[in-house]
Design an enzyme around this catalytic site. Structure first.
Site, PDB file in Angstrom:
ATOM      1  CG  ASP A  78      -2.159   0.641   0.960  1.00 58.69           C
ATOM      2  OD1 ASP A  78      -2.154   1.932   0.664  1.00 58.69           O
ATOM      3  OD2 ASP A  78      -3.185  -0.039   1.299  1.00 58.69           O
ATOM      4  CG  ASP A  91      -7.710   0.623   1.224  1.00 54.31           C
ATOM      5  OD1 ASP A  91      -7.478   0.022   0.313  1.00 54.31           O
ATOM      6  OD2 ASP A  91      -7.447   1.554   1.298  1.00 54.31           O
ATOM      7  CB  ALA A  92      -7.859  -5.610   2.490  1.00 54.09           C
ATOM      8  CE  LYS A  93      -4.459   0.111  -1.841  1.00 51.53           C
ATOM      9  NZ  LYS A  93      -5.152   0.750  -0.456  1.00 51.53           N
ATOM     10  NE  ARG A  94      -5.848  -9.031   3.426  1.00 46.55           N
ATOM     11  CZ  ARG A  94      -5.511  -8.240   4.176  1.00 46.55           C
ATOM     12  NH1 ARG A  94      -5.279  -6.870   3.577  1.00 46.55           N
ATOM     13  NH2 ARG A  94      -5.845  -8.206   5.614  1.00 46.55           N
TER      14      ARG A  94
END
Lengths: 271, 271
Positions: free
Chosen positions: A99, B94-97
């Site tokens: 991120d 909002d984890a951006k996995r």
């Protein structure tokens, strides 16, 4: 842990096996479901049965998060159990985070400080300032996705980007980042022929190699092209080992599978 | 929640503001540190003060994971508080996995089922089979990174890949995936001039836009190039709102900042 210590452990155990801990309540032996923390009990039994054959464990955070708070507690207990009982083991949080800078710093804190993992996997898409906060931790290791073992790897990773495949561009760019000596890379075993090219760019880095076993990669092929003079490989196997049996003998069967891989590795290492 | 319901909420509140919840114990008002769960108390106060001005909240999972089990508990309480009290709100983990298929399924289960978020952010690097498991959930939304707001966005996202910038390739490929109607995209506000090009590829999709405020993006520029006939934008602001004051008046000051953004949005919407 330093890479030197990791190398010494590999020579001592004659193994560069990493066991993936992907605990799924629908796949673990049913008798464990009666315990208070089935996921931890499962992991503990697998670790107890294989820790002399493996140099690393790689809990996959998704398989813990899926069970919410209880799952996160199982993850915490698992990493504590390894660190307390087998401090020589190299631990990998397979989390694939990444991120903007201040957020990556929080993820690094979560995995390196709060949970005290030796390493964490990260995704490269957001570039330098999304990875450097992880690299700032000395003797902690950031394992960046380069070429993954899944089918979707060919969607973007092998696109021609500025004259070379994207994953090569990712590798080349990453070695210019601050503290890049703390980088390792994920390279899938299903693409053994790519290892020779990758070794031209990152000759000394450790590569974490998923895709042996259930995903069909060949250990000897990977070693032929990917090994360096410090071994430089951590080969992960999860399903083929941890789900070798659904019975009360699951840990024993897991050990048998791990032993097969370790012996193949010992042959390859010539030790 | 459907995108139709999201659009209706936007028209009703005359706002397409999403408030980012990035709770950092070193930044929240010190008097909250005496409470049992400072992170939840902080979030709750911000939500209570702004829920009529915002259509979405975006807890950033890193800021919860950094506090371990306690942090995960705060995340759970935060999403439950929103869902129980303000069911019209669009929630974003909002984890951006992103991982191989069976792992992404576990992440989808974690965020869509266990925590009951309306949406989750994902990274595209691992391709189709890393994203499709998220898309399988109807009336849940998968917000994929396209062009991010950080400096590192230019490391890989704008590389020329097969004749076009990588982020465009990512957008074009993603619309061919199964259930791609459940996709939204992250596009940073710091690159307003790119929105026109992006709208040619995904004219109807909602775009989640970080980078207004602390990161320097302009709301009017983003709207000029990025808005579609269903608005199609969720503009996120975190630090500028939630850290407007460190005093006991923090919630009041947060509301003042949110109101400024909402009124600018109302003007732009012409409502």
């Amino acid at each position: 842990m330093t890479t030197q210590q990791l190398h010494e452990q590999i020579l001592q155990k004659k193994s560069f096996l990493c066991v993936g801990l992907d605990p799924d309540l629908t796949k673990i032996p049913p008798h464990l479901l009666e315990t208070e923390d089935p996921i931890f009990e499962f992991n503990k039994a697998i670790i107890d049965a294989t820790h002399d054959l493996a140099v690393g464990y790689k809990p996959n955070t998704a398989f813990f998060e899926a069970y919410g708070l209880k799952g996160w507690m199982s993850l915490q207990k698992t990493i504590e159990y390894i660190n307390d009982n087998f401090p020589e083991i190299f631990t990998i949080a397979d989390a694939k985070r990444g991120d903007i800078g201040n957020t990556s710093s929080m993820y690094a804190k979560a995995f390196f400080e709060d949970l005290n993992f030796d390493s964490v996997t990260v995704a490269p898409y957001m570039g330098k300032d999304s990875v450097e906060p992880f690299l700032a931790f000395e003797n902690k290791h950031t394992i960046m996705l380069a070429l993954t073992s899944n089918e979707g790897a060919f969607d973007f990773q092998t696109l021609n980007a500025n004259g070379k495949e994207l994953y090569k561009q990712v590798l080349e760019t990453s070695i210019t980042w601050k503290n890049s000596h703390n980088l390792m890379y994920v390279v899938g075993a299903t693409k053994a022929e790519y290892f020779a090219e990758i070794r031209k760019i990152v000759p000394d880095s450790f590569l974490l190699v998923p895709g042996i076993g259930a995903q069909g990669g060949s250990l000897s092929e990977v070693c032929k092209y990917g090994m360096n003079d410090k071994v430089g490989l951590l080969v992960n196997s999860a399903r083929a080992i941890i789900y070798a049996s659904k019975g009360t003998d699951f840990a024993e069967k897991a050990r048998e599978e791990a032993l097969k891989v370790q012996q193949e590795m010992q042959d390859i290492l010539g030790l």
